[in-house]
Design an enzyme around this catalytic site. Structure first.
Site, short mmCIF file in Angstrom:
data_model
loop_
_atom_site.label_atom_id
_atom_site.label_comp_id
_atom_site.label_asym_id
_atom_site.label_seq_id
_atom_site.Cartn_x
_atom_site.Cartn_y
_atom_site.Cartn_z
N LEU A 234 0.90 -1.43 0.17
CA LEU A 234 -0.10 -0.07 0.05
C LEU A 234 0.92 1.00 -0.09
O LEU A 234 1.99 1.13 0.81
CB LEU A 234 -0.93 0.19 1.09
CG LEU A 234 -2.12 -0.90 1.30
CD1 LEU A 234 -2.59 -0.89 2.71
CD2 LEU A 234 -3.25 -0.53 0.25
N ASP A 235 0.56 2.48 -0.70
CA ASP A 235 1.30 3.47 -0.90
C ASP A 235 1.27 4.01 0.51
O ASP A 235 0.47 3.95 1.08
CB ASP A 235 1.20 4.23 -1.92
CG ASP A 235 -0.24 4.93 -2.17
OD1 ASP A 235 -0.74 5.29 -1.01
OD2 ASP A 235 -0.65 4.90 -3.18
N ALA A 236 2.17 5.07 0.82
CA ALA A 236 2.26 5.74 2.20
C ALA A 236 0.90 6.64 2.38
O ALA A 236 0.54 6.58 3.54
CB ALA A 236 3.45 6.71 2.12
#
Length: 191
Positions: A40-42
């Site tokens: 999951l991206d930040a």
């Protein structure tokens, strides 16, 4: 072979190695030799599965296995039927065309934790919520899909991978639990 369900907080990096300015998985998980099955991206929150089993990691995260992933997206703007139809049928994002997906407009989920920091909302622009289920997982795919239909994503929360979900395993951001082996069997049976 542990299979860990983790609720990744906003702005946490999906890596165990240190980052110069952000928290990482190592700030929350001290279980040795586990790795995320997907990322999951930040800027995204929610369900992350981690394991020490490379085959299982590949099975959960690789698009060839078509493991459905469900997201809740808070978007800027009002949703109409044309936008939903476009999202469902697949969207040309320039570098690829998305596979058809399931999408529906929903009410703001009352069980969802508040995001810290809170979402920037403008009084003159409404926000809406979508539930999207995709079988791909390309970089920033859901954000790019909603932007393509003029619904920029303000908040993105992955709530399910296959049948494993944060609704059936309520965890606050930063919390984790080991998943029961019977759920692992159900996850594998989805294919």
């Amino acid at each position: 072979m542990p299979l860990i369900l983790f609720n990744k907080p906003f702005q946490v990096m999906c890596q165990f190695s240190s980052h110069p300015s952000r928290e990482t998985l190592a700030d929350y998980l001290t279980i040795p030799n586990i790795y995320p099955a997907g990322r999951l991206d930040a800027d995204s929150e929610g369900l992350l599965l981690l394991t020490d089993d490379g085959k299982l990691q590949h099975h959960i995260s690789h698009p060839a296995f078509k493991q459905p992933k469900t997201y809740l997206a808070q978007v800027e703007g009002s949703v109409d039927q044309k936008m939903l139809t476009l999202l469902r049928s697949g969207i040309d994002l320039g570098d690829f065309v998305t596979q058809p997906c399931e999408v529906r407009q929903i009410a703001a989920p009352d069980w969802l934790w508040p995001r810290v920091p809170a979402i920037r909302e403008r009084l003159d622009i409404p926000t809406s919520w979508l539930a999207l289920t995709i079988t791909e997982g390309k970089n920033r795919q859901v954000r790019r899909m909603t932007a393509a239909v003029n619904l920029p994503t303000l908040r993105l929360v992955r709530i399910a991978i296959g049948k494993i979900s944060l609704e059936s395993h309520p965890l606050w951001p930063g919390e984790f639990t080991e998943i029961d082996p019977s759920e692992l069997t159900r996850l594998k049976a989805n294919n």
